[in-house]
Every structure is written in structure tokens, then in C-alpha cells.
Design a protein around this motif. Structure first.
Motif, PDB file in Angstrom:
ATOM      1  N   ALA A  90      16.207 -34.001  20.570  1.00 15.69           N
ATOM      2  CA  ALA A  90      17.530 -33.749  21.153  1.00 15.69           C
ATOM      3  C   ALA A  90      17.407 -33.094  22.522  1.00 15.69           C
ATOM      4  O   ALA A  90      18.184 -33.402  23.440  1.00 15.69           O
ATOM      5  N   LEU A  91      16.446 -32.201  22.678  1.00 13.54           N
ATOM      6  CA  LEU A  91      16.225 -31.569  23.977  1.00 13.54           C
ATOM      7  C   LEU A  91      15.637 -32.549  24.985  1.00 13.54           C
ATOM      8  O   LEU A  91      15.869 -32.435  26.192  1.00 13.54           O
ATOM      9  N   ALA A  92      14.882 -33.513  24.499  1.00 14.15           N
ATOM     10  CA  ALA A  92      14.258 -34.502  25.378  1.00 14.15           C
ATOM     11  C   ALA A  92      15.236 -35.578  25.825  1.00 14.15           C
ATOM     12  O   ALA A  92      15.083 -36.150  26.910  1.00 14.15           O
ATOM     13  N   LEU A  93      16.241 -35.858  25.020  1.00 15.94           N
ATOM     14  CA  LEU A  93      17.127 -36.991  25.275  1.00 15.94           C
ATOM     15  C   LEU A  93      17.807 -36.960  26.650  1.00 15.94           C
ATOM     16  O   LEU A  93      17.845 -37.989  27.344  1.00 15.94           O
ATOM     17  N   PRO A  94      18.352 -35.820  27.109  1.00 20.28           N
ATOM     18  CA  PRO A  94      19.004 -35.829  28.427  1.00 20.28           C
ATOM     19  C   PRO A  94      18.084 -36.251  29.562  1.00 20.28           C
ATOM     20  O   PRO A  94      18.549 -36.831  30.547  1.00 20.28           O
ATOM     21  N   ARG A  95      16.799 -35.961  29.457  1.00 23.53           N
ATOM     22  CA  ARG A  95      15.889 -36.356  30.528  1.00 23.53           C
ATOM     23  C   ARG A  95      15.889 -37.876  30.699  1.00 23.53           C
ATOM     24  O   ARG A  95      15.898 -38.395  31.820  1.00 23.53           O
ATOM     25  N   THR A 105      33.714 -21.838  28.516  1.00 23.41           N
ATOM     26  CA  THR A 105      32.454 -22.554  28.427  1.00 23.41           C
ATOM     27  C   THR A 105      32.503 -23.845  29.212  1.00 23.41           C
ATOM     28  O   THR A 105      33.561 -24.448  29.394  1.00 23.41           O
ATOM     29  N   GLU A 106      31.345 -24.241  29.700  1.00 19.74           N
ATOM     30  CA  GLU A 106      31.158 -25.548  30.294  1.00 19.74           C
ATOM     31  C   GLU A 106      30.441 -26.427  29.277  1.00 19.74           C
ATOM     32  O   GLU A 106      29.452 -26.008  28.681  1.00 19.74           O
ATOM     33  N   ILE A 107      30.959 -27.630  29.054  1.00 19.66           N
ATOM     34  CA  ILE A 107      30.268 -28.609  28.233  1.00 19.66           C
ATOM     35  C   ILE A 107      29.252 -29.299  29.131  1.00 19.66           C
ATOM     36  O   ILE A 107      29.584 -29.766  30.223  1.00 19.66           O
ATOM     37  N   GLY A 108      28.000 -29.352  28.716  1.00 21.27           N
ATOM     38  CA  GLY A 108      26.975 -29.914  29.581  1.00 21.27           C
ATOM     39  C   GLY A 108      25.945 -30.712  28.822  1.00 21.27           C
ATOM     40  O   GLY A 108      25.928 -30.746  27.582  1.00 21.27           O
ATOM     41  N   GLY A 109      25.056 -31.341  29.586  1.00 17.38           N
ATOM     42  CA  GLY A 109      23.949 -32.071  28.991  1.00 17.38           C
ATOM     43  C   GLY A 109      24.363 -33.250  28.139  1.00 17.38           C
ATOM     44  O   GLY A 109      23.605 -33.676  27.260  1.00 17.38           O
ATOM     45  N   ILE A 110      25.569 -33.795  28.377  1.00 22.18           N
ATOM     46  CA  ILE A 110      26.023 -34.933  27.583  1.00 22.18           C
ATOM     47  C   ILE A 110      25.215 -36.161  27.982  1.00 22.18           C
ATOM     48  O   ILE A 110      25.229 -36.587  29.134  1.00 22.18           O
ATOM     49  N   GLY A 111      24.499 -36.711  27.045  1.00 21.44           N
ATOM     50  CA  GLY A 111      23.686 -37.884  27.342  1.00 21.44           C
ATOM     51  C   GLY A 111      23.501 -38.748  26.116  1.00 21.44           C
ATOM     52  O   GLY A 111      23.442 -38.247  24.987  1.00 21.44           O
ATOM     53  N   THR A 112      23.418 -40.051  26.349  1.00 18.35           N
ATOM     54  CA  THR A 112      23.156 -41.017  25.289  1.00 18.35           C
ATOM     55  C   THR A 112      21.840 -41.711  25.581  1.00 18.35           C
ATOM     56  O   THR A 112      21.556 -42.066  26.734  1.00 18.35           O
ATOM     57  N   LEU A 113      21.009 -41.902  24.580  1.00 14.21           N
ATOM     58  CA  LEU A 113      19.782 -42.658  24.742  1.00 14.21           C
ATOM     59  C   LEU A 113      20.152 -44.015  25.337  1.00 14.21           C
ATOM     60  O   LEU A 113      20.999 -44.724  24.794  1.00 14.21           O
TER      61      LEU A 113
END
Length: 281
Positions: free
Chosen positions: A138-143, A211-219
């Protein structure tokens, strides 16, 4: 943007980095220096100051000193600030030779009822704990997601995700994030396949009811299934239930903004940042 919303966002930008970084002052500029492994933070005007323009006292020497310190630390020469707070700083940063990009902000309409969109069959949403087996991926996915921006289906899939997860485990990033999650300073939610592989992820860091919503990413290989919208809605719902009353986010593309608009987010000013600077997390 209303004055009260601007004040809450600006105070948030001043507060949250201090959970993970120390602040060093350079005249009217401040540089956040991370305390351990993780994405580097940025420099910007000393936040939440009662001035008409937070950049009014910034000099070319201040900018040069921050950049020199960033080079000394081996981190990118990154700056970020709320546009309405320091509107003249852009020209001064650009005069120093750094390209500046504008990133629009959106804030959740407090009168909008957020509903979780349906997920494809077999997928589930989960709040990840510090010891969750899906955490490294999950931590790797945004990259992978941010390396191939947009909403089109891409080629990066599970094999690439596993490789990046192994890298981030080996370099200590995963270990550094675990205590942050345990302390409740970071909430991660993922859309998981039936085998536990995260296909989309996002996070939030609450501070003083904002809060800021961040790091939203899809594989990239799993796009076009509504997963980013589902994760965003789940994060908003979780934050509101945890007592947050101001939720905002930034976006880079109009196609993504349309997704957020359907969830109840409305335009709320913008931030400036150095073009291509790494995402903070």
C-alpha cells in the motif's frame, strides 16, 4: 476561498509537517527537515503569520539560503505555499530559477452527504493497521500511480508493485511509517483484491479538526473501476467520524477533479509548488 477556510488550511500546513519534521528558519522562510526516513518536505513562507502577504519580507538571499540547506541535506529544492497567503512569492521563486506549478485545491462541502460508491465484486475496503500484511504494498502503490499519472489504464501491475514494496521495506520506509500509524497520526485506507493485494490507496493526517486527503492512487493496471473514488469517499467518511470537520485535497488533472466534485468537493483556492518536486507523504 473564505477567510476562515484559508486560515484553517494555512494552519494545517503549518502544523502537520511538525509531526514528522523539524523546522529551520531562514528569514521569512521556513524549511521542514524530516526527522527520519520518508518523503522530504519543503520550504515556504513562515506559516500562519498575521501579514498581508507572507512573502513581503522574503529576499533572494533567504531563498538562496534555503536552497543551499536543501542541497546540504541531499533533498530536492522544493517549496510549497498557499497561493492566497503569499501571492508575490511565485515571481521571486521563479526569478531564482525554479519553475513553479499551480495545484488547485478543493474542500468538502460541509452540507454534502458522502456516500460510498459500489466496489467491483470481490474487492473490499480496509483501514490498514501498522502490522497489516498489505501495508508495504500500500505504501509502494502511490509511487507507481504517480509515475504514470492520469486515469488511463497502464501497464504497471502486481509484479512492479511487489518490487517497489520490497525496496521500501529494505530502505526502512515501511518500518518508519508503522509507529506513525500506531500513534493515529496517519490513516491509510486501501481497496484490496480478494488475495489481499492493494489496488488503490489513500491517506490522511488529521490536525486540529482539519485534514488533507492525500496519496490517492490506483495501480495503473487496475484503473477505470472507480477505486480512487471509493477510497476517497472512505477516507472522508472515516475522517468525519473521527471528528474532523474540514476536509480538503489538491489535484493535478481536470479528470480527477471531476471525480472529487461528484463526491462533494468544491474549488477552494490553490497552492504553488516547484514543478516536478516529489510528493510529500
Amino acid at each position: 476561498m473564505s477567510d476562515s477556510l484559508r486560515a484553517r488550511i494555512e494552519q494545517y500546513y503549518a502544523t502537520v509537517p511538525l509531526l514528522f519534521a523539524d523546522a529551520e528558519e531562514f528569514g521569512s522562510l521556513r524549511l521542514f527537515v524530516p526527522k527520519g526516513p520518508g518523503a522530504p518536505y519543503y520550504g515556504g513562507p513562515s506559516h500562519a503569520q498575521p501579514t498581508t502577504d507572507g512573502a513581503s519580507a522574503v529576499t533572494a538571499a533567504d531563498i538562496a539560503r534555503v536552497r543551499a540547506r536543501q542541497r546540504e541535506l541531499g533533498v530536492p529544492e522544493a517549496f510549497e505555499w498557499l497561493a492566497e497567503t503569499a501571492p508575490t512569492l511565485r515571481s521571486r521563486i521563479e526569478a531564482a530559477g525554479l519553475p513553479v506549478a499551480e495545484r488547485p485545491l478543493m474542500a468538502l462541502d460541509p452540507h454534502h452527504t458522502v456516500r460510498l460508491p459500489p466496489l467491483p465484486e470481490g474487492l473490499t475496503l480496509r483501514v490498514l493497521t501498522a502490522d497489516d500484511p498489505a501495508l508495504p504494498a500500500a505504501l509502494a502503490l502511490p509511487r507507481l500511480a504517480f509515475a504514470d499519472e492520469g486515469t488511463r489504464v497502464g501497464s504497471a501491475g502486481r509484479k512492479e508493485l511487489s518490487a517497489v514494496a520490497e525496496e521500501m521495506t529494505a530502505d526502512g520506509t515501511v518500518a518508519a511509517i508503522r509507529p506513525v500509524i500506531r500513534a493515529g497520526r496517519k490513516t491509510l485506507i486501501a481497496a484490496l483484491a480478494s488475495d489481499g493485494t492493494p489496488l488503490a490507496v489513500g491517506h490522511y493526517h488529521p490536525a486540529n479538526g482539519t485534514t488533507e486527503i492525500g496519496g490517492i492512487g490506483t495501480l495503473p493496471a487496475a484503473r477505470r473501476q472507480g477505486l480512487a473514488a471509493a477510497v476517497t469517499a472512505a477516507l472522508v467518511t472515516h475522517a468525519l467520524e473521527a471528528g474532523v470537520n474540514t476536509v480538503f485535497l489538491a489535484y493535478a488533472q481536470d479528470a480527477v477533479a471531476r471525480i472529487y466534485s461528484r463526491l462533494g468537493f468544491r474549488p477552494a483556492g490553490s497552492t504553488f509548488l516547484i514543478a516536478n518536486q516529489p510528493a510529500r507523504s
